[in-house]
Each structure stands twice: as structure tokens, then as C-alpha cells.
Enzyme design. Structure first.
Site, PDB file in Angstrom:
ATOM      1  N   GLU A 226       0.851  -1.234  -0.009  1.00 21.87           N
ATOM      2  CA  GLU A 226      -0.167   0.083   0.218  1.00 21.87           C
ATOM      3  C   GLU A 226       0.869   1.313   0.009  1.00 21.87           C
ATOM      4  O   GLU A 226       0.693   2.338  -0.637  1.00 21.87           O
ATOM      5  CB  GLU A 226      -0.782   0.031   1.117  1.00 21.87           C
ATOM      6  CG  GLU A 226      -1.860   1.404   1.160  1.00 21.87           C
ATOM      7  CD  GLU A 226      -2.816   0.795   2.380  1.00 21.87           C
ATOM      8  OE1 GLU A 226      -3.142   0.224   2.953  1.00 21.87           O
ATOM      9  OE2 GLU A 226      -3.362   2.105   2.673  1.00 21.87           O
ATOM     10  N   ARG A 304      -7.091   3.054  13.369  1.00 17.24           N
ATOM     11  CA  ARG A 304      -8.077   1.865  13.290  1.00 17.24           C
ATOM     12  C   ARG A 304      -8.064   1.026  14.339  1.00 17.24           C
ATOM     13  O   ARG A 304      -9.269   0.338  14.785  1.00 17.24           O
ATOM     14  CB  ARG A 304      -7.893   1.340  11.978  1.00 17.24           C
ATOM     15  CG  ARG A 304      -9.137   0.220  11.337  1.00 17.24           C
ATOM     16  CD  ARG A 304      -8.657  -0.211  10.168  1.00 17.24           C
ATOM     17  NE  ARG A 304      -9.288   0.265   8.933  1.00 17.24           N
ATOM     18  CZ  ARG A 304     -10.498   0.329   8.703  1.00 17.24           C
ATOM     19  NH1 ARG A 304     -11.409  -0.116   9.241  1.00 17.24           N
ATOM     20  NH2 ARG A 304     -11.030   0.851   7.363  1.00 17.24           N
ATOM     21  N   GLU A 706     -10.589  -7.854   4.243  1.00 17.79           N
ATOM     22  CA  GLU A 706      -9.964  -7.931   5.505  1.00 17.79           C
ATOM     23  C   GLU A 706     -10.651  -8.454   6.719  1.00 17.79           C
ATOM     24  O   GLU A 706     -10.010  -9.365   7.293  1.00 17.79           O
ATOM     25  CB  GLU A 706      -9.677  -6.386   6.004  1.00 17.79           C
ATOM     26  CG  GLU A 706      -8.451  -5.497   5.129  1.00 17.79           C
ATOM     27  CD  GLU A 706      -8.640  -4.383   5.515  1.00 17.79           C
ATOM     28  OE1 GLU A 706      -9.453  -3.512   5.233  1.00 17.79           O
ATOM     29  OE2 GLU A 706      -7.409  -3.683   6.061  1.00 17.79           O
TER      30      GLU A 706
HETATM   31  N1  LUZ Z   1      -5.357   2.388   4.569  1.00 19.09           N
HETATM   32  C1  LUZ Z   1      -5.490   3.269   4.811  1.00 19.09           C
HETATM   33  C2  LUZ Z   1      -6.219   1.076   4.829  1.00 19.09           C
HETATM   34  O1  LUZ Z   1      -5.091   4.431   4.292  1.00 19.09           O
HETATM   35  N2  LUZ Z   1      -6.817   3.719   5.651  1.00 19.09           N
HETATM   36  C3  LUZ Z   1      -7.688   2.853   5.944  1.00 19.09           C
HETATM   37  O2  LUZ Z   1      -8.530   3.175   6.886  1.00 19.09           O
HETATM   38  C4  LUZ Z   1      -7.344   1.781   5.816  1.00 19.09           C
HETATM   39  N3  LUZ Z   1      -7.982   0.369   6.370  1.00 19.09           N
HETATM   40  C5  LUZ Z   1      -7.657  -0.790   6.138  1.00 19.09           C
HETATM   41  C6  LUZ Z   1      -6.378  -0.956   5.300  1.00 19.09           C
HETATM   42  N4  LUZ Z   1      -5.871  -0.117   4.621  1.00 19.09           N
HETATM   43 MO1  MOS Z   2      -4.738  -3.064   3.209  1.00 16.74          MO
HETATM   44  S1  MOS Z   2      -4.075  -3.435   5.142  1.00 16.74           S
HETATM   45  O1  MOS Z   2      -6.202  -2.693   3.043  1.00 16.74           O
HETATM   46  O2  MOS Z   2      -3.519  -2.455   2.070  1.00 16.74           O
END
Ligand code: LUZ
Ligand code: MOS
Length: 752
Positions: A226, A304, A706
Site C-alpha cells: 500500500e 483503526r 480484510e
Molecule cells: N489504508 C488506509 C487502509 O490508508 N486507511 C484505512 O483506513 C485502511 N484500512 C484498512 C486497510 N488499509
Molecule cells: Mo490494506 S491493510 O487494505 O492495504
């Protein structure tokens, strides 16, 4: 509908970054990294390395024309270390050579001297030293201080969870090549093409429009790509810019494990209070997040944790404080669940310990306190369309919880050295990026003259099947056969300013955009049909590749319609933008309505512990899960099974160890054990609870990426139950996952 990638996957024909045919003159990169966790760089001598065969150039911070900065949320992370290093494996330089082997061999000839400083690896130690990435945050509901007085039982304890390696099958990598006028095309294995583009532009000192990031698919991401695909993409782009030739950079597995961040380990303390009827009245917790050397996504992950601190339970008085602690290990990052699982583990530990002290089964407390409609989450959002109790009831009925319980008791009476344990795990997960501005996506659709369709979105396919779902959406709305539809690569030139594929929201956000664009096309094409058939617009419908007037099929089909539209100079292209309605969040009050909806479910875990060896096997996991109205049961089941097993791995065997010097000890698959086919539960029963689903979910098919991982938490408590059947005195001082066989042995025979 089957996953559209399954044929090319099975035949080995799917293209990943490392499969792209190499352009002539491609250089290969290998990364010089810090061998210490914390300290000053006193000197670096590249002269010998530069003389090695095949070596063309070595890039350092001095070669960066723009900013030496890749931090996503906070600008605290250099691409290449300058004078200081903050974790082992931190990039210092990039060696470029004609072959990958030559680049890697040259690594051994770089001479670096350091002055080491003390490394901090423990988040509580960091907290006590004031080492925090952001000010601590507190979610509050009611008033815990007053509530303790009303409690018949007050229990305090500690709960820790270790990190987790993403172990995507495809390691991190990128391939960049210069095109005319200083433009760069960058193929990256990233969940966030725009993040790579934006950061590359910043480092290279050029506008974003000069960089085109293209992503065909990833061999897994799980959150590990990510934010953390960015560094490698930017390095490849920088090298392509400086050397004016194609540059490929693919991490080897051990380097990937060493250099990249993982799931944040957490250490936590809690206090829970219940009345005499087992109602949870109050909950307080402090979460110490081990964030690592840079903030990366940890501030968002921390948030989170707070959002999910009470899991699927209603607690009227909550004070939850979370601290993002700076340590000298690689910056930890997103991982399926994104801090939610870490928070939920603490709640489950609190309930388990309370149950033991009160002398009731944990499930009595769990069941008593499940959420229901009209209640409120600690962050102010109202509980709606709640499926916590229905999924629990479904599990009791459908999987005869009562019978399972009886069988276990009988088994445990009969066996001295085998003990079975049972745990129930309800889950509740909020769907949306918690950062409201990120909840948007776009789709660009072309219908070609022959009636075939090409779709671009912001969604990145990483094995989760999102491309298949996008085909389904378009096929349904356009009412054409899926074989006419192609999903294009995810590309920043076709779809710009995208959020990463993450937060379980990719199918919802991009699916809604596809749906909107297709509806607009259908509307336009219906007009063309009406005109060509001399029919009233309201009488015309498009169905199964045919045009119907009132309910009568005309001779006018999809291909003819597209031809007619083309000749009439009607646009066959549409772009749509979707942003999630209704959501908002006020960080100054820590209240709002951050989630489009919640996903619920309940799982039962049955485990058998071998009380001589400390080994365990999961006999069965029964799940009743709220999928809404699933648009693709095969894909959703795949997410369920994969997430469940990944969660079990985190809770049982994946032991990520850093020593006091900040060195990753479990840095290969020989020392880091992930679930294999033998550790998968012998039986996984998934019941699709039929619910209407939510309008904000695409086709009312709820997000599924998830949530299933969260069930894995039940694995820890099932093992705990079995160990306590054998050794009733066992009470862990700290509930500390993973529950490895070593820890099981200690529990079975330790004197507590
Ligand atoms: N990424 C993010 C995430 O930037 N914000 C989120 O709330 C999130 N939640 C789950 C996985 N990735
Ligand atoms: Mo994710 S932890 O939804 O890249």
C-alpha cells in the site's frame, strides 16, 4: 463467475513485473543498506565497488534532483540515508550494473563505517522516552472514571501481539524506462499507483504528468504494497532518469523481509469492568504501537486500532488511548486489518481473563454484550443493520454449538494427553478508509466500434479478484456477455489521483464508478436505439445484448446498436467519479460517521492440543458471515478461507523476532513459519448469512478483503482453552500472540 485470471495463472502466463521482457540496455539494481539499527554513518567508500565487473553507477542521496523524501503521511523518511541510519536494512545507495548478479556481488565491496547508538526496539521503552510519531490519541465514550464504581468485577491485564510478514508471493519490484522529453514510464508492483507517481515526481523533481505508473497485477499485497512499494519504484525511476536507460529492481526474498515493514506489533494494557449480570460497563486501554523508524501508515493504523477497540460489543464507557512509538526497526505498515486486529485482540484477551476470574465461559460474556441496532460505537457512529447477534445465533443453530461443547467435554474427560479447546470469535469491521478524503474512485470505459469494451479503474488486482468483480458489474449494467469486456491495467495516465487499493473498499469504490459510467452509457445508447427503431424512449430497454421495445425483442442487437451510435457520432466513452456519501469524521472531537457500513460475523474454533509435544491441530472452524448478497461466492469464499488461515498464522506460528540490536532474526522461511497445507483447519465451514446487504456496497455485496482475517484471533483463545483444560492453573501473565508450540509447552507444564 470464475476468476478471470485463473486460466493465465494456472498456465503461468500471467505477467508480473519480473516477467516483462527486458528492453535492450536494461540496468539492474541492488540496494546498499545499513547493517546497524541506529547510528551515524562516519564514512562510505564506493571506490572498490565501482571497479567491480559490470558496475555502471552508484546512486546516493547526492544524486537526487528533487527531495530526498518518501514519507507518505509525515515527511520523515529519506529515500537514501544521508548521515544517520534508523534501522537495519535502511537503504543507503543503489548499485546499478549490467546484470543483477553483478550488482549484487558489488554490494560486498562497499565499505561503510558507523558510530552505533543504542537501538530501541520495545514500544513501551520508546513511549517512556517520549519517542512518538504523532501525539497520542484518545477515543472516549461515557465516563469510565465514574463507571468503575458500578462494576461488580474489575479486571486488569496485558495483551501483546507480534508483527507479521506479508509474504506476498511476488516480492517488491519495479521496472522503469525513460521515454522522450524526460518522461518516465514506471511499472510497479504497488497497491497505490498514485502514491508511487507522486513520490517519484517529488524525488525526481519533475511534475507528476511526466511519470506514468502502470500496474497489471500483483502477486499479493496484503497491505505490504500500500505504501511500501514506493521506495523501489522511486529508486528505479531515479536511476532511469539519471542513467537514461531502463532500470529494473526486484528484491530478493531475504532482502524484502529485511528491508520492508510488517504488521505493527502492539503491546497493550487494559482494564475491564462488568456488572453482576456480565454486562461490560467500562473498558480502558492503552495501546503501544511499535511503529518502527518512520511513520509510514502507522498513524492511520493507530486510528483503526481505536475504531475497533470494542470489537463487536457494546460498551457504554470507554477510554482508549493509542500511542505510535518510534523504534529502530523497519517502518511498520498496513497489513490486512490495518491495526483493527491488534485492537480486537486486546478486547478478547480482556474478556477471556475476566471470564476466568468470574468463573464463567468467555462466550457467556461475549454473547451477553454483542452489539445491536441503535447503540453507538465509541466514535459516535450509530449501530445499524447489525448482524452481530444474528451471526452468533446462526452459529449456535446451524453448527450446534451446544453439541460441539458437549463433545469436547466428553473427549477431554476421556483423554489425558490430548485436550480439545473451543473459542468463539465474533467480528465487526468498519468499511471505508478512516481518512474520509480517500474514499473515492474513478472508472474510464471505452466501447469500441465492434462492441467490445475496455475498462480502466483505480483498482489494483492483487489476487483478490477485483477485476472479475469489475467485469461482473459492467456485464450486468450493460447487459452484455462478460467475454466482451476487458479490464485494462491500472494506469495513472488513464485514471488519475487514485487512492490505493486497500481498506477492503476497492470493489465498492471502483465498482460504483463502473456502475455509474455504465448507466450513463446505457442511457445514451437507449436514446440511439429509440431513434433508430422509431420507438418511444421509455419503451426501450437493453437486455442480454438485445433491444426490447416494450417487452418485444427487436432485431437490433448490441453490435448493431454500437455501430449505429458510432455512425451517429455519439460518444462511446464514459468516465465516472464515485465518492462515498454520508461519511465524515471530526478528529478534533474523535467523533463522526467514518464508515459506509460494518461487516459482521461469528466463528467457532475447535483445536486439539497434543499435551506431550505442545503441538496443535485445528479440527474445525465454523463461520457464519454476513456477506450481504454476495456477487461472487467463489471469490468471496476464497477471501474468507485465505484471510482466516492468514489470521491463524499470525496468532499461532508466525513469530517475528528482532534482537536487542534491532536485527530481524526470523528473516527467512527457515526461521519464519507460515501456515502450510498441514496447518489449515481440517474443516472450514462457511455459512453465508443471507442479509439484504447495504446500498453502499457494490450490488449490496459486502466488502470481504480484510474482515475474515479477524476470525484468526479465535485460534489463540481456542488453544488457551485447551491448555487450561490440561493445566487449569495456567494463566498467562501477558496474553501474548502468537501462541507457538513453545508457549503451549510452557503453559502445559509451567508452574503457575
Ligand atoms: N489504508 C488506509 C487502509 O490508508 N486507511 C484505512 O483506513 C485502511 N484500512 C484498512 C486497510 N488499509
Ligand atoms: Mo490494506 S491493510 O487494505 O492495504
Amino acid at each position: 463467475m470464475k476468476n478471470i485470471d485463473s486460466h493465465s495463472h494456472v498456465r503461468g502466463e500471467s505477467i508480473y513485473v519480473d516477467d516483462i521482457p527486458e528492453r535492450q540496455g536494461t540496468l539492474h539494481g541492488a540496494i546498499v543498506t545499513s547493517s546497524i539499527a541506529h547510528g551515524k554513518i562516519l564514512s562510505i567508500d564506493y571506490s572498490k565497488a565501482l571497479k567491480q565487473p559490470g558496475v555502471v553507477r552508484i546512486l546516493t542521496y547526492k544524486d537526487i534532483p528533487g527531495q530526498n523524501q518518501i514519507g507518505g503521511i509525515i515527511p520523515d523518511e529519506p529515500l537514501f540515508a544521508k548521515k544517520e541510519v534508523h534501522f537495519q536494512g535502511q537503504p543507503i545507495a543503489l548499485i546499478l550494473a549490467s546484470t543483477e548478479l553483478e550488482a549484487r556481488l558489488a554490494l560486498h565491496h562497499v565499505e561503510i563505517t558507523y558510530k552505533a547508538k543504542k537501538a530501541v526496539v520495545d514500544p513501551i521503552e520508546a513511549y517512556n522516552k517520549g519517542m512518538l510519531h504523532i501525539p497520542s490519541r484518545t477515543f472516549q465514550l461515557g465516563n469510565t472514571t465514574n463507571a468503575w464504581k458500578k462494576c461488580a468485577h474489575v479486571i486488569e491485564g496485558k495483551a501483546d501481539t507480534d508483527g507479521q510478514e506479508h509474504l506476498y508471493l511476488e516480492t517488491q519490484g519495479a521496472y522503469a524506462y525513460p521515454v522522450e522529453n524526460g518522461h518516465i514510464t514506471l511499472v510497479s508492483s504497488t497497491q497505490g499507483p498514485t502514491a508511487v507517481q507522486r513520490t517519484a515526481a517529488k524525488v525526481l523533481g519533475i511534475p507528476m504528468h511526466k511519470i506514468e505508473v502502470d500496474v497489471r497485477r500483483l502477486g499479493g499485497g496484503f497491505g505490504g504494497k500500500e505504501d511500501q512499494a514506493t521506495a523501489w519504484g522511486v529508486m528505479a525511476a531515479l536511476a532511469a532518469q539519471v542513467c537514461q536507460c531502463p532500470v529494473k529492481l526486484i528484491l530478493h526474498r531475504m532482502d524484502d523481509m529485511k528491508m520492508t515493514g510488517k504488521r505493527n506489533p502492539y503491546r497493550s494494557t487494559y482494564k475491564i469492568g462488568l456488572d453482576k449480570n456480565l454486562n461490560i460497563l467500562a473498558f480502558e486501554a492503552d495501546y503501544y504501537q511499535n511503529a518502527g523508524a518512520a511513520a509510514d501508515l502507522s498513524p492511520a493504523i493507530l486510528e483503526r486500532t481505536l475504531f475497533h477497540c470494542t470489537n463487536a460489543y457494546y460498551v457504554p464507557h470507554v477510554t482508549a488511548r493509542a500511542h505510535s512509538c518510534i523504534t529502530h526497526i523497519p517502518p511498520n505498515t498496513a497489513f490486512r486489518g490495518f491495526g483493527g486486529p491488534q485492537g480486537m485482540f486486546v478486547m478478547e484477551a480482556a474478556i477471556a481473563k475476566a471470564a476466568r476470574e468470574i468463573g464463567v465461559p468467555a462466550r457467556a460474556i461475549q454473547k451477553k454484550n454483542l452489539l445491536s441496532n441503535g447503540q453507538v460505537f465509541p466514535y459516535g457512529q450509530k449501530v445499524e443493520e447489525c448482524q452481530a447477534q444474528p451471526t452468533w445465533a446462526g452459529l449456535e443453530k446451524k453448527h450446534s454449538l451446544h453439541k460441539i461443547d458437549k463433545e469436547l467435554q466428553a473427549f477431554n474427560k476421556k483423554h489425558d494427553h490430548l485436550k480439545k479447546g473451543l473459542a468463539i470469535m465474533p467480528i465487526c469491521f468498519g468499511i471505508s478508509f478512516t481518512n474520509t478524503p480517500m474514499n473515492h474512485a474513478r472508472a474510464l470505459i471505452h466501447i469500441y466500434q465492434d462492441g467490445s469494451v475496455g475498462i480502466s479503474t483505480a483498482a489494483v488486482e492483487m489476487g483478490q479478484g477485483v477485476n472479475t468483480k469489475m467485469v461482473q458489474v459492467a456485464a450486468k449494467v450493460l447487459s452484455i456477455d462478460a467475454s466482451r469486456i476487458k479490464i485494462e491495467s491500472t494506469n495513472t495516465t488513464r485514471v488519475a489521483n487514485t487512492s490505493p487499493s486497500a481498506a477492503s473498499s476497492t470493489a465498492d469504490l471502483n465498482g460504483k464508478a463502473v456502475e455509474m459510467a455504465c448507466h450513463a452509457l446505457v442511457k445514451r445508447l437507449t436514446k440511439v436505439a429509440a431513434k433508430n427503431l422509431n420507438a418511444k424512449l421509455s419503451d426501450v430497454t437493453l437486455k442480454d445484448e438485445n433491444i426490447y421495445i416494450k417487452k418485444k425483442k427487436s432485431s437490433f442487437g448490441w453490435e448493431a446498436l454500437i455501430q449505429a451510435a458510432f455512425l451517429a457520432r455519439v460518444s462511446l466513452t464514459e468516465s465516472a467519479h464515485y465518492s462515498t456519501p454520508k461519511i465524515h469524521f471530526d478528529k478534533s472531537k474523535e467523533k463522526g460517521h467514518p464508515f459506509a457500513y460494518h461487516v459482521y460475523g461469528t466463528a467457532a474454533f475447535v483445536v486439539t492440543v497434543d499435551c506431550i509435544r505442545g503441538r496443535y491441530d485445528f479440527d474445525a472452524v465454523h463461520v457464519v458471515h454476513d456477506f450481504g448478497t454476495s456477487m461472487n461466492r467463489i471469490i468471496d469464499l476464497g477471501q474468507m478461507e485465505g484471510g482466516l488461515v492468514q489470521g491463524i498464522g499470525w496468532m499461532t506460528m508466525e513469530e517475528l523476532l528482532y534482537n536487542q540490536e534491532g536485527r530481524l532474526m526470523s528473516n527467512a522461511l527457515s526461521t519464519y513459519k507460515i501456515p502450510d497445507i498441514y496447518s489449515v483447519p481440517k474443516e472450514i465451514n462457511v455459512t453465508f448469512l443471507h442479509t439484504d446487504g447495504n446500498d453502499m456496497a457494490i450490488f449490496k455485496s459486502k466488502a470481504v478483503g480484510e474482515p475474515p482475517l479477524l476470525y484468526g484471533i479465535g485460534a489463540y483463545f481456542a488453544i488457551l482453552d485447551a491448555v487450561q483444560q490440561f493445566n487449569p492453573k495456567f494463566e498467562p501473565e501477558i496474553y501474548h500472540a502468537p501462541f507457538t508450540p513453545e508457549k503451549v509447552l510452557m503453559g502445559l507444564y509451567g508452574d503457575f
